[in-house]
Design an enzyme around this catalytic site. Structure first.
Site, short mmCIF file in Angstrom:
data_model
loop_
_atom_site.label_atom_id
_atom_site.label_comp_id
_atom_site.label_asym_id
_atom_site.label_seq_id
_atom_site.Cartn_x
_atom_site.Cartn_y
_atom_site.Cartn_z
CG HIS A 186 -1.87 -2.46 -0.70
ND1 HIS A 186 -1.08 -2.16 0.39
CD2 HIS A 186 -1.89 -1.36 -1.47
CE1 HIS A 186 -0.65 -0.91 0.26
NE2 HIS A 186 -1.12 -0.41 -0.87
NE ARG A 236 4.48 -0.14 1.69
CZ ARG A 236 4.20 -0.60 0.47
NH1 ARG A 236 5.14 -1.14 -0.28
NH2 ARG A 236 2.97 -0.52 0.00
#
Length: 561
Positions: free
Chosen positions: A228, A244
Protein backbone atom coordinates in the site's frame (compact mmCIF):
# COMPACT_ATOMS: atom_id res chain seq x y z
CA UNK A 1 -21.67 -28.65 13.65
CA UNK A 2 -22.92 -28.86 10.05
CA UNK A 3 -20.88 -25.87 8.84
CA UNK A 4 -17.75 -24.69 10.63
CA UNK A 5 -16.32 -21.29 9.65
CA UNK A 6 -12.76 -20.40 10.65
CA UNK A 7 -12.33 -16.63 11.04
CA UNK A 8 -14.85 -13.97 12.02
CA UNK A 9 -13.88 -11.03 9.84
CA UNK A 10 -16.12 -9.65 7.10
CA UNK A 11 -15.97 -12.85 4.99
CA UNK A 12 -16.48 -15.20 7.95
CA UNK A 13 -19.42 -13.30 9.42
CA UNK A 14 -21.07 -12.86 6.02
CA UNK A 15 -20.65 -16.61 5.40
CA UNK A 16 -22.22 -17.43 8.79
CA UNK A 17 -25.27 -15.30 8.03
CA UNK A 18 -25.64 -16.77 4.53
CA UNK A 19 -25.36 -20.37 5.84
CA UNK A 20 -27.83 -19.71 8.66
CA UNK A 21 -30.31 -18.24 6.15
CA UNK A 22 -30.31 -21.37 3.94
CA UNK A 23 -32.16 -23.31 6.64
CA UNK A 24 -32.75 -22.84 10.35
CA UNK A 25 -31.95 -26.55 10.70
CA UNK A 26 -28.32 -25.92 9.75
CA UNK A 27 -26.02 -25.71 12.76
CA UNK A 28 -23.27 -23.13 12.08
CA UNK A 29 -20.12 -22.62 14.18
CA UNK A 30 -17.75 -19.66 13.86
CA UNK A 31 -14.28 -20.20 15.33
CA UNK A 32 -12.10 -17.15 15.90
CA UNK A 33 -8.76 -16.76 17.67
CA UNK A 34 -10.01 -13.28 18.66
CA UNK A 35 -13.19 -11.66 19.84
CA UNK A 36 -14.85 -11.23 16.39
CA UNK A 37 -14.84 -7.43 16.18
CA UNK A 38 -11.10 -7.49 16.89
CA UNK A 39 -10.62 -9.17 13.50
CA UNK A 40 -8.37 -7.25 11.10
CA UNK A 41 -11.37 -6.41 8.86
CA UNK A 42 -12.19 -3.55 11.25
CA UNK A 43 -9.03 -1.84 9.95
CA UNK A 44 -10.48 -1.46 6.42
CA UNK A 45 -10.94 2.28 6.02
CA UNK A 46 -11.54 3.70 2.59
CA UNK A 47 -14.65 2.05 1.17
CA UNK A 48 -16.31 -0.85 -0.59
CA UNK A 49 -16.65 -0.85 -4.39
CA UNK A 50 -20.04 -1.32 -6.05
CA UNK A 51 -21.86 -0.05 -9.13
CA UNK A 52 -24.77 2.05 -7.83
CA UNK A 53 -24.97 5.17 -10.03
CA UNK A 54 -25.98 6.18 -13.51
CA UNK A 55 -22.85 6.69 -15.57
CA UNK A 56 -21.19 3.64 -14.01
CA UNK A 57 -21.66 0.11 -15.33
CA UNK A 58 -20.80 -3.50 -14.50
CA UNK A 59 -18.54 -3.68 -17.53
CA UNK A 60 -16.66 -0.56 -16.44
CA UNK A 61 -16.08 -1.92 -12.93
CA UNK A 62 -15.04 -5.29 -14.41
CA UNK A 63 -12.68 -3.64 -16.93
CA UNK A 64 -11.08 -1.49 -14.19
CA UNK A 65 -10.58 -4.64 -12.08
CA UNK A 66 -9.12 -6.67 -14.97
CA UNK A 67 -6.81 -3.85 -16.09
CA UNK A 68 -5.82 -3.26 -12.45
CA UNK A 69 -5.03 -6.99 -12.11
CA UNK A 70 -2.54 -6.64 -14.99
CA UNK A 71 -4.76 -9.12 -16.87
CA UNK A 72 -4.20 -12.03 -14.49
CA UNK A 73 -7.73 -11.99 -13.02
CA UNK A 74 -10.21 -14.67 -14.11
CA UNK A 75 -12.75 -12.61 -16.00
CA UNK A 76 -15.75 -14.88 -15.40
CA UNK A 77 -15.21 -14.47 -11.65
CA UNK A 78 -14.79 -10.70 -12.01
CA UNK A 79 -18.03 -10.38 -14.00
CA UNK A 80 -19.95 -12.32 -11.35
CA UNK A 81 -18.32 -10.26 -8.58
CA UNK A 82 -19.24 -6.82 -9.97
CA UNK A 83 -22.89 -7.86 -10.44
CA UNK A 84 -23.24 -9.13 -6.88
CA UNK A 85 -21.48 -6.26 -5.07
CA UNK A 86 -24.33 -3.70 -5.29
CA UNK A 87 -26.77 -6.19 -3.69
CA UNK A 88 -24.41 -6.52 -0.73
CA UNK A 89 -24.22 -2.72 -0.23
CA UNK A 90 -28.02 -2.47 -0.14
CA UNK A 91 -28.29 -5.46 2.17
CA UNK A 92 -25.80 -3.89 4.63
CA UNK A 93 -27.77 -0.66 4.42
CA UNK A 94 -30.93 -2.54 5.42
CA UNK A 95 -29.06 -4.22 8.27
CA UNK A 96 -28.08 -0.81 9.64
CA UNK A 97 -24.63 0.03 8.29
CA UNK A 98 -24.20 3.82 8.78
CA UNK A 99 -23.06 4.69 5.23
CA UNK A 100 -21.99 8.27 4.57
CA UNK A 101 -24.74 9.98 2.56
CA UNK A 102 -25.07 12.49 -0.26
CA UNK A 103 -27.21 15.60 0.32
CA UNK A 104 -30.20 13.81 -1.23
CA UNK A 105 -29.82 10.81 1.11
CA UNK A 106 -28.20 8.28 -1.24
CA UNK A 107 -25.17 6.17 -0.23
CA UNK A 108 -22.17 8.41 -0.97
CA UNK A 109 -19.32 7.14 -3.16
CA UNK A 110 -15.78 8.51 -3.49
CA UNK A 111 -13.13 8.15 -6.22
CA UNK A 112 -10.46 5.50 -5.56
CA UNK A 113 -7.17 4.39 -7.12
CA UNK A 114 -7.57 2.53 -10.41
CA UNK A 115 -11.34 3.00 -10.60
CA UNK A 116 -12.54 5.18 -13.48
CA UNK A 117 -15.76 6.13 -11.65
CA UNK A 118 -16.39 7.15 -8.01
CA UNK A 119 -17.84 3.83 -6.77
CA UNK A 120 -16.33 3.40 -3.30
CA UNK A 121 -19.23 3.35 -0.80
CA UNK A 122 -17.87 4.57 2.52
CA UNK A 123 -18.73 5.17 6.16
CA UNK A 124 -16.37 8.12 6.83
CA UNK A 125 -12.93 6.44 6.90
CA UNK A 126 -14.00 3.56 9.13
CA UNK A 127 -15.83 1.46 6.54
CA UNK A 128 -14.57 -1.95 7.68
CA UNK A 129 -15.27 -1.12 11.32
CA UNK A 130 -18.91 -0.24 10.60
CA UNK A 131 -19.39 -3.22 8.25
CA UNK A 132 -18.01 -5.54 10.94
CA UNK A 133 -20.28 -4.21 13.67
CA UNK A 134 -23.29 -4.43 11.34
CA UNK A 135 -22.49 -8.04 10.41
CA UNK A 136 -21.66 -9.11 13.96
CA UNK A 137 -24.91 -7.59 15.24
CA UNK A 138 -26.82 -9.46 12.55
CA UNK A 139 -24.99 -12.77 13.08
CA UNK A 140 -25.59 -12.81 16.84
CA UNK A 141 -29.35 -12.62 16.20
CA UNK A 142 -29.45 -16.15 14.71
CA UNK A 143 -30.18 -19.07 17.03
CA UNK A 144 -28.34 -21.48 14.75
CA UNK A 145 -24.95 -19.69 14.84
CA UNK A 146 -22.58 -20.53 17.71
CA UNK A 147 -19.44 -18.44 18.28
CA UNK A 148 -16.24 -19.97 19.63
CA UNK A 149 -14.23 -16.87 20.50
CA UNK A 150 -10.55 -17.23 21.36
CA UNK A 151 -10.25 -20.76 19.96
CA UNK A 152 -7.19 -21.39 17.80
CA UNK A 153 -7.35 -23.84 14.88
CA UNK A 154 -4.17 -25.89 14.42
CA UNK A 155 -4.96 -28.39 11.64
CA UNK A 156 -7.47 -29.61 9.07
CA UNK A 157 -8.55 -33.24 9.14
CA UNK A 158 -9.17 -34.99 5.81
CA UNK A 159 -10.57 -38.51 5.43
CA UNK A 160 -10.32 -39.98 1.89
CA UNK A 161 -9.46 -36.46 0.68
CA UNK A 162 -12.74 -35.04 2.05
CA UNK A 163 -12.73 -32.28 4.68
CA UNK A 164 -14.24 -33.76 7.83
CA UNK A 165 -13.00 -31.73 10.78
CA UNK A 166 -10.50 -29.48 12.54
CA UNK A 167 -8.30 -29.60 15.61
CA UNK A 168 -8.42 -26.50 17.80
CA UNK A 169 -7.04 -25.21 21.09
CA UNK A 170 -9.47 -23.52 23.47
CA UNK A 171 -7.03 -20.80 24.49
CA UNK A 172 -8.62 -20.07 27.89
CA UNK A 173 -8.00 -23.63 29.09
CA UNK A 174 -5.17 -24.56 26.73
CA UNK A 175 -6.89 -27.81 25.78
CA UNK A 176 -7.09 -29.51 22.40
CA UNK A 177 -10.54 -30.15 20.93
CA UNK A 178 -11.72 -31.59 17.62
CA UNK A 179 -14.66 -30.27 15.58
CA UNK A 180 -16.59 -32.52 13.24
CA UNK A 181 -18.14 -30.81 10.24
CA UNK A 182 -19.93 -31.58 6.99
CA UNK A 183 -18.51 -28.40 5.45
CA UNK A 184 -15.64 -26.11 6.47
CA UNK A 185 -15.11 -22.52 5.32
CA UNK A 186 -11.71 -20.88 5.70
CA UNK A 187 -12.03 -17.10 6.14
CA UNK A 188 -8.83 -16.39 8.02
CA UNK A 189 -7.53 -13.32 6.19
CA UNK A 190 -4.06 -12.40 4.99
CA UNK A 191 -0.46 -12.95 6.08
CA UNK A 192 1.41 -9.68 5.55
CA UNK A 193 2.91 -10.02 9.04
CA UNK A 194 5.74 -11.88 7.29
CA UNK A 195 7.06 -8.32 6.72
CA UNK A 196 8.39 -5.68 9.15
CA UNK A 197 6.59 -2.64 7.78
CA UNK A 198 2.95 -3.57 7.24
CA UNK A 199 -0.56 -2.18 7.70
CA UNK A 200 -1.62 -5.51 9.25
CA UNK A 201 -2.68 -6.39 12.77
CA UNK A 202 -0.23 -8.64 14.63
CA UNK A 203 -2.78 -11.45 14.41
CA UNK A 204 -2.69 -11.60 10.58
CA UNK A 205 -0.48 -14.63 10.18
CA UNK A 206 -2.27 -16.47 7.36
CA UNK A 207 -3.27 -19.42 9.58
CA UNK A 208 -5.99 -20.78 7.27
CA UNK A 209 -3.75 -20.67 4.19
CA UNK A 210 -0.94 -22.52 5.97
CA UNK A 211 -3.26 -25.10 7.58
CA UNK A 212 -4.84 -26.16 4.28
CA UNK A 213 -1.46 -26.03 2.49
CA UNK A 214 0.02 -28.40 5.08
CA UNK A 215 -3.00 -30.68 4.50
CA UNK A 216 -2.24 -30.86 0.76
CA UNK A 217 -4.54 -28.17 -0.70
CA UNK A 218 -2.72 -25.93 -3.21
CA UNK A 219 -2.12 -22.20 -2.72
CA UNK A 220 -2.46 -19.99 -5.79
CA UNK A 221 -0.53 -16.92 -7.01
CA UNK A 222 1.24 -16.36 -3.70
CA UNK A 223 4.03 -14.32 -5.31
CA UNK A 224 1.63 -11.37 -5.65
CA UNK A 225 1.69 -9.25 -2.50
CA UNK A 226 0.30 -5.74 -2.54
CA UNK A 227 2.23 -2.88 -1.04
CA UNK A 228 0.00 0.00 0.00
CA UNK A 229 1.45 3.39 -0.95
CA UNK A 230 0.60 5.07 2.35
CA UNK A 231 1.69 3.33 5.55
CA UNK A 232 2.16 5.81 8.41
CA UNK A 233 5.80 6.22 9.46
CA UNK A 234 6.99 4.69 11.81
CA UNK A 235 4.17 2.26 12.75
CA UNK A 236 2.99 1.16 9.30
CA UNK A 237 -0.65 1.79 10.24
CA UNK A 238 -2.80 2.29 7.16
CA UNK A 239 -3.54 5.78 5.89
CA UNK A 240 -6.49 5.04 3.60
CA UNK A 241 -6.35 5.48 -0.17
CA UNK A 242 -9.53 7.47 0.50
CA UNK A 243 -7.24 10.32 1.61
CA UNK A 244 -6.07 10.50 -2.01
CA UNK A 245 -9.60 9.78 -3.24
CA UNK A 246 -10.69 12.93 -1.42
CA UNK A 247 -7.94 14.91 -3.19
CA UNK A 248 -4.76 14.41 -1.16
CA UNK A 249 -1.36 14.94 -2.85
CA UNK A 250 1.79 12.81 -2.63
CA UNK A 251 4.88 15.02 -2.48
CA UNK A 252 8.64 14.44 -2.35
CA UNK A 253 11.44 16.41 -0.67
CA UNK A 254 11.33 19.02 -3.47
CA UNK A 255 7.62 19.58 -2.81
CA UNK A 256 6.71 18.08 -6.24
CA UNK A 257 3.64 15.96 -6.93
CA UNK A 258 5.94 13.29 -8.33
CA UNK A 259 3.18 11.00 -9.66
CA UNK A 260 3.09 13.17 -12.79
CA UNK A 261 6.21 11.32 -13.91
CA UNK A 262 4.68 7.85 -13.49
CA UNK A 263 0.92 8.14 -14.12
CA UNK A 264 0.27 11.54 -15.69
CA UNK A 265 -3.44 10.92 -16.15
CA UNK A 266 -4.46 9.25 -12.88
CA UNK A 267 -1.74 10.89 -10.74
CA UNK A 268 -2.26 9.87 -7.06
CA UNK A 269 -5.24 7.70 -8.07
CA UNK A 270 -3.24 5.19 -10.11
CA UNK A 271 -3.39 1.56 -8.90
CA UNK A 272 -1.38 0.72 -5.80
CA UNK A 273 1.41 -1.27 -7.45
CA UNK A 274 2.22 1.71 -9.69
CA UNK A 275 2.14 4.29 -6.85
CA UNK A 276 4.26 2.11 -4.52
CA UNK A 277 6.89 1.57 -7.24
CA UNK A 278 6.91 5.30 -7.93
CA UNK A 279 7.45 6.09 -4.25
CA UNK A 280 10.26 3.55 -3.96
CA UNK A 281 11.93 5.02 -7.06
CA UNK A 282 11.66 8.56 -5.62
CA UNK A 283 13.30 7.40 -2.37
CA UNK A 284 16.02 5.39 -4.16
CA UNK A 285 16.86 8.35 -6.38
CA UNK A 286 17.32 10.59 -3.34
CA UNK A 287 14.11 12.62 -3.47
CA UNK A 288 12.71 11.31 -0.18
CA UNK A 289 12.47 13.37 3.00
CA UNK A 290 14.90 12.39 5.74
CA UNK A 291 13.60 11.42 9.16
CA UNK A 292 14.66 9.47 12.26
CA UNK A 293 13.10 6.29 10.75
CA UNK A 294 14.79 6.56 7.36
CA UNK A 295 13.65 8.24 4.14
CA UNK A 296 9.93 8.81 3.59
CA UNK A 297 7.49 10.79 1.42
CA UNK A 298 4.61 13.02 2.40
CA UNK A 299 0.84 12.88 1.99
CA UNK A 300 -0.44 16.45 1.90
CA UNK A 301 -4.09 16.99 2.89
CA UNK A 302 -3.81 20.61 4.06
CA UNK A 303 -5.62 22.05 1.02
CA UNK A 304 -8.73 19.95 1.85
CA UNK A 305 -9.39 22.10 4.90
CA UNK A 306 -10.29 21.15 8.46
CA UNK A 307 -14.03 20.74 7.85
CA UNK A 308 -13.65 18.20 5.03
CA UNK A 309 -10.91 16.28 6.87
CA UNK A 310 -13.10 16.03 9.98
CA UNK A 311 -16.13 14.90 7.98
CA UNK A 312 -14.50 12.46 5.55
CA UNK A 313 -11.22 11.43 7.22
CA UNK A 314 -11.71 11.72 11.02
CA UNK A 315 -9.87 8.48 11.83
CA UNK A 316 -6.89 9.49 9.67
CA UNK A 317 -6.58 12.77 11.53
CA UNK A 318 -6.81 10.95 14.87
CA UNK A 319 -4.24 8.31 13.86
CA UNK A 320 -1.84 10.89 12.39
CA UNK A 321 -1.95 13.03 15.56
CA UNK A 322 -1.69 10.16 18.06
CA UNK A 323 0.65 7.80 16.23
CA UNK A 324 2.50 10.03 13.77
CA UNK A 325 2.76 13.20 15.83
CA UNK A 326 1.42 15.36 12.99
CA UNK A 327 -1.93 17.11 12.45
CA UNK A 328 -2.87 16.70 8.75
CA UNK A 329 -4.80 19.96 8.88
CA UNK A 330 -1.50 21.78 9.52
CA UNK A 331 1.28 19.59 8.08
CA UNK A 332 1.90 16.73 5.64
CA UNK A 333 1.71 13.15 6.94
CA UNK A 334 4.92 11.02 6.72
CA UNK A 335 4.29 7.83 4.68
CA UNK A 336 6.02 5.08 2.69
CA UNK A 337 4.88 1.81 1.08
CA UNK A 338 3.79 -0.95 3.47
CA UNK A 339 2.90 -4.63 2.92
CA UNK A 340 -0.88 -4.63 2.75
CA UNK A 341 -2.68 -7.49 1.00
CA UNK A 342 -2.19 -10.90 -0.52
CA UNK A 343 -3.71 -11.38 -3.97
CA UNK A 344 -2.82 -15.06 -3.63
CA UNK A 345 -4.37 -17.60 -1.31
CA UNK A 346 -6.20 -20.92 -1.12
CA UNK A 347 -7.01 -22.16 -4.61
CA UNK A 348 -10.80 -22.01 -5.04
CA UNK A 349 -13.31 -21.56 -7.88
CA UNK A 350 -16.18 -19.13 -8.52
CA UNK A 351 -18.31 -21.08 -6.00
CA UNK A 352 -15.50 -20.81 -3.39
CA UNK A 353 -14.98 -24.61 -3.62
CA UNK A 354 -11.42 -25.85 -3.13
CA UNK A 355 -10.13 -29.07 -4.78
CA UNK A 356 -11.10 -30.87 -1.52
CA UNK A 357 -14.84 -31.67 -1.24
CA UNK A 358 -16.43 -29.98 1.77
CA UNK A 359 -13.74 -27.29 2.03
CA UNK A 360 -14.47 -23.69 0.99
CA UNK A 361 -12.46 -20.46 1.15
CA UNK A 362 -13.51 -16.80 1.10
CA UNK A 363 -12.03 -13.37 1.67
CA UNK A 364 -8.33 -12.57 1.62
CA UNK A 365 -7.22 -16.12 2.51
CA UNK A 366 -8.78 -17.37 -0.74
CA UNK A 367 -7.69 -16.87 -4.33
CA UNK A 368 -10.71 -17.16 -6.62
CA UNK A 369 -8.97 -14.75 -8.82
CA UNK A 370 -10.83 -11.53 -8.76
CA UNK A 371 -7.64 -9.54 -8.15
CA UNK A 372 -5.01 -11.14 -10.40
CA UNK A 373 -1.58 -9.58 -9.97
CA UNK A 374 -2.81 -6.40 -8.27
CA UNK A 375 -6.01 -5.63 -6.36
CA UNK A 376 -7.83 -2.32 -6.71
CA UNK A 377 -8.55 -0.48 -3.48
CA UNK A 378 -12.09 -1.10 -2.11
CA UNK A 379 -12.47 -4.36 -4.07
CA UNK A 380 -11.36 -6.41 -1.06
CA UNK A 381 -14.25 -5.64 1.28
CA UNK A 382 -16.68 -6.24 -1.62
CA UNK A 383 -14.88 -9.53 -2.30
CA UNK A 384 -15.33 -10.55 1.37
CA UNK A 385 -19.05 -9.75 1.25
CA UNK A 386 -19.84 -11.26 -2.16
CA UNK A 387 -17.84 -14.45 -1.76
CA UNK A 388 -18.48 -14.76 1.98
CA UNK A 389 -22.17 -14.99 1.02
CA UNK A 390 -21.42 -17.50 -1.76
CA UNK A 391 -19.30 -19.66 0.57
CA UNK A 392 -21.96 -19.70 3.29
CA UNK A 393 -24.66 -20.71 0.85
CA UNK A 394 -22.58 -23.35 -0.97
CA UNK A 395 -21.30 -24.88 2.28
CA UNK A 396 -24.83 -25.02 3.72
CA UNK A 397 -26.19 -26.73 0.61
CA UNK A 398 -23.31 -29.20 0.72
CA UNK A 399 -24.01 -29.88 4.42
CA UNK A 400 -27.70 -30.56 3.73
CA UNK A 401 -26.80 -33.32 1.29
CA UNK A 402 -23.89 -34.83 3.29
CA UNK A 403 -23.48 -36.73 6.52
CA UNK A 404 -20.84 -36.55 9.27
CA UNK A 405 -17.82 -38.81 8.94
CA UNK A 406 -15.88 -40.37 11.78
CA UNK A 407 -12.69 -38.49 12.66
CA UNK A 408 -9.52 -40.52 12.99
CA UNK A 409 -8.49 -40.54 16.66
CA UNK A 410 -4.96 -41.24 15.52
CA UNK A 411 -4.80 -37.92 13.65
CA UNK A 412 -6.21 -35.96 16.61
CA UNK A 413 -3.77 -37.55 19.06
CA UNK A 414 -0.86 -37.01 16.65
CA UNK A 415 -1.76 -33.31 16.41
CA UNK A 416 -2.03 -33.06 20.20
CA UNK A 417 1.45 -34.59 20.51
CA UNK A 418 2.84 -32.25 17.83
CA UNK A 419 1.51 -29.14 19.57
CA UNK A 420 1.98 -29.94 23.25
CA UNK A 421 4.98 -32.31 23.23
CA UNK A 422 6.74 -31.20 20.05
CA UNK A 423 6.33 -27.42 20.31
CA UNK A 424 5.37 -26.57 23.90
CA UNK A 425 7.61 -29.36 25.25
CA UNK A 426 10.60 -28.45 23.07
CA UNK A 427 13.69 -27.55 25.14
CA UNK A 428 15.84 -26.02 22.40
CA UNK A 429 17.80 -22.77 22.63
CA UNK A 430 16.13 -20.79 19.81
CA UNK A 431 13.62 -18.00 20.53
CA UNK A 432 10.42 -17.53 18.52
CA UNK A 433 10.78 -13.74 18.51
CA UNK A 434 14.36 -13.91 17.17
CA UNK A 435 13.41 -16.22 14.27
CA UNK A 436 10.29 -14.14 13.54
CA UNK A 437 12.30 -10.90 13.37
CA UNK A 438 14.86 -12.60 11.09
CA UNK A 439 12.06 -13.76 8.74
CA UNK A 440 10.59 -10.25 8.57
CA UNK A 441 14.00 -8.72 7.90
CA UNK A 442 14.73 -11.19 5.06
CA UNK A 443 11.31 -10.63 3.46
CA UNK A 444 11.60 -6.85 3.77
CA UNK A 445 15.11 -6.70 2.33
CA UNK A 446 14.87 -9.29 -0.46
CA UNK A 447 11.19 -9.89 -1.29
CA UNK A 448 9.88 -6.33 -1.17
CA UNK A 449 8.52 -4.21 -4.03
CA UNK A 450 11.44 -4.59 -6.45
CA UNK A 451 12.78 -8.15 -6.73
CA UNK A 452 15.86 -9.78 -8.28
CA UNK A 453 16.61 -13.46 -8.91
CA UNK A 454 19.81 -13.61 -6.85
CA UNK A 455 18.16 -11.91 -3.84
CA UNK A 456 15.13 -14.23 -4.06
CA UNK A 457 17.46 -17.25 -4.19
CA UNK A 458 19.33 -16.15 -1.10
CA UNK A 459 16.02 -15.32 0.68
CA UNK A 460 14.72 -18.82 -0.04
CA UNK A 461 17.87 -20.38 1.37
CA UNK A 462 17.68 -18.20 4.52
CA UNK A 463 13.98 -18.94 5.12
CA UNK A 464 14.72 -22.68 4.85
CA UNK A 465 17.48 -22.27 7.44
CA UNK A 466 14.98 -20.54 9.73
CA UNK A 467 12.57 -23.47 9.28
CA UNK A 468 15.33 -25.79 10.49
CA UNK A 469 16.02 -23.53 13.47
CA UNK A 470 12.30 -23.62 14.32
CA UNK A 471 12.73 -27.33 15.18
CA UNK A 472 14.96 -26.20 18.04
CA UNK A 473 12.82 -23.55 19.76
CA UNK A 474 11.88 -23.16 23.38
CA UNK A 475 8.55 -21.67 24.50
CA UNK A 476 9.36 -20.07 27.88
CA UNK A 477 5.84 -20.35 29.31
CA UNK A 478 5.06 -24.02 29.92
CA UNK A 479 1.57 -23.48 31.35
CA UNK A 480 -1.58 -24.32 29.37
CA UNK A 481 -4.11 -21.47 29.92
CA UNK A 482 -3.84 -18.54 27.50
CA UNK A 483 -0.31 -19.42 26.44
CA UNK A 484 0.49 -16.61 24.02
CA UNK A 485 4.01 -17.97 23.59
CA UNK A 486 2.63 -21.24 22.21
CA UNK A 487 0.29 -19.33 19.86
CA UNK A 488 3.25 -17.24 18.64
CA UNK A 489 5.24 -20.44 17.93
CA UNK A 490 2.35 -21.99 15.96
CA UNK A 491 1.88 -18.76 14.00
CA UNK A 492 5.60 -18.59 13.23
CA UNK A 493 5.39 -22.11 11.80
CA UNK A 494 2.51 -20.96 9.55
CA UNK A 495 4.22 -17.76 8.39
CA UNK A 496 7.53 -19.46 7.54
CA UNK A 497 5.69 -21.86 5.23
CA UNK A 498 3.87 -18.96 3.56
CA UNK A 499 7.09 -16.95 3.20
CA UNK A 500 8.70 -19.95 1.50
CA UNK A 501 5.79 -20.35 -0.95
CA UNK A 502 5.83 -16.61 -1.72
CA UNK A 503 9.54 -16.64 -2.56
CA UNK A 504 9.36 -19.87 -4.59
CA UNK A 505 6.54 -18.46 -6.74
CA UNK A 506 8.33 -15.13 -7.16
CA UNK A 507 11.58 -16.81 -8.14
CA UNK A 508 9.89 -18.96 -10.78
CA UNK A 509 7.85 -16.11 -12.32
CA UNK A 510 10.40 -14.46 -14.63
CA UNK A 511 8.36 -11.42 -15.64
CA UNK A 512 7.19 -8.02 -14.38
CA UNK A 513 3.43 -8.13 -13.71
CA UNK A 514 1.27 -6.15 -11.28
CA UNK A 515 2.70 -6.17 -7.79
CA UNK A 516 5.44 -8.64 -8.77
CA UNK A 517 8.19 -6.34 -10.06
CA UNK A 518 11.26 -8.27 -11.23
CA UNK A 519 14.10 -5.87 -12.07
CA UNK A 520 15.94 -8.66 -13.92
CA UNK A 521 12.86 -9.31 -16.11
CA UNK A 522 11.45 -5.82 -16.65
CA UNK A 523 8.61 -6.74 -19.05
CA UNK A 524 5.26 -8.47 -18.73
CA UNK A 525 5.45 -11.78 -20.60
CA UNK A 526 1.97 -12.83 -21.73
CA UNK A 527 3.34 -15.56 -23.97
CA UNK A 528 4.86 -17.55 -21.10
CA UNK A 529 3.25 -16.21 -17.92
CA UNK A 530 -0.43 -15.53 -18.55
CA UNK A 531 -1.22 -18.30 -16.05
CA UNK A 532 -1.78 -18.96 -12.36
CA UNK A 533 0.82 -20.51 -10.05
CA UNK A 534 -0.28 -23.42 -7.85
CA UNK A 535 1.96 -24.42 -4.93
CA UNK A 536 1.62 -27.88 -3.37
CA UNK A 537 3.18 -28.83 -0.05
CA UNK A 538 6.03 -31.35 -0.06
CA UNK A 539 8.57 -31.99 2.69
CA UNK A 540 11.31 -30.56 0.48
CA UNK A 541 9.38 -27.31 -0.15
CA UNK A 542 6.62 -26.19 -2.50
CA UNK A 543 6.05 -28.02 -5.79
CA UNK A 544 4.81 -25.56 -8.43
CA UNK A 545 2.28 -26.24 -11.18
CA UNK A 546 0.45 -23.83 -13.49
CA UNK A 547 -3.13 -23.48 -14.76
CA UNK A 548 -4.55 -21.17 -17.47
CA UNK A 549 -6.49 -17.99 -16.73
CA UNK A 550 -10.04 -17.36 -17.97
CA UNK A 551 -10.59 -14.54 -20.49
CA UNK A 552 -14.18 -13.62 -21.41
CA UNK A 553 -14.12 -10.14 -22.97
CA UNK A 554 -10.83 -8.35 -22.44
CA UNK A 555 -7.64 -9.68 -24.07
CA UNK A 556 -4.40 -8.46 -22.42
CA UNK A 557 -3.45 -4.94 -23.49
CA UNK A 558 -0.86 -2.36 -22.49
CA UNK A 559 -1.54 -0.98 -19.02
CA UNK A 560 -1.09 2.78 -18.77
CA UNK A 561 -2.65 5.30 -16.41
Amino acid sequence: HDVVIVGAGIAGLRAAIAAAEVSNKIDVAVISKLYPVRSHSVCAQGGTAAVLREGDSYDLHAWDTVKGSDFLADQDVVEFFVRQAPKEMIMLDHWGCPWSRTDDGKINQRPFGGHSFPRACFAADMTGFHEMHTLYGKATAYDNITFYDEWFVTSLILEDNVATGLTTIELKAGEMHAFRAKAIIMATGGYARIYEFTTFSHTSTGDGMAIVYQAGVPLKDMEFIQFHPTGLVPSGILITGGARGEGGYLINAKGERFMKRYAPEKMELAPRDIVSRAETTEIQEGRGLEGPYGPYLALDLRHLGEEKINERLPLIRDVAIKLGGVDPVKEPVPIRPAAHYSMGGIHANIKTETPVPGLYAAGECSCLNVHGANRLGTNSTSDCLVFGAVAGEEAAKHALSSSFRELSHEKILAEERRVFDGILGSEGDERVSVIRDEMRRIMSEKVWIFRKGDELNSALKEIRELKERLENIRVEDKSRPFNTGLVAALQLDFTLDLAEVTIAGALARTEFRGAHSRLDYPKRDDENWLKHTLAYYTRAGPRLEYIPITITKWPPAARAY
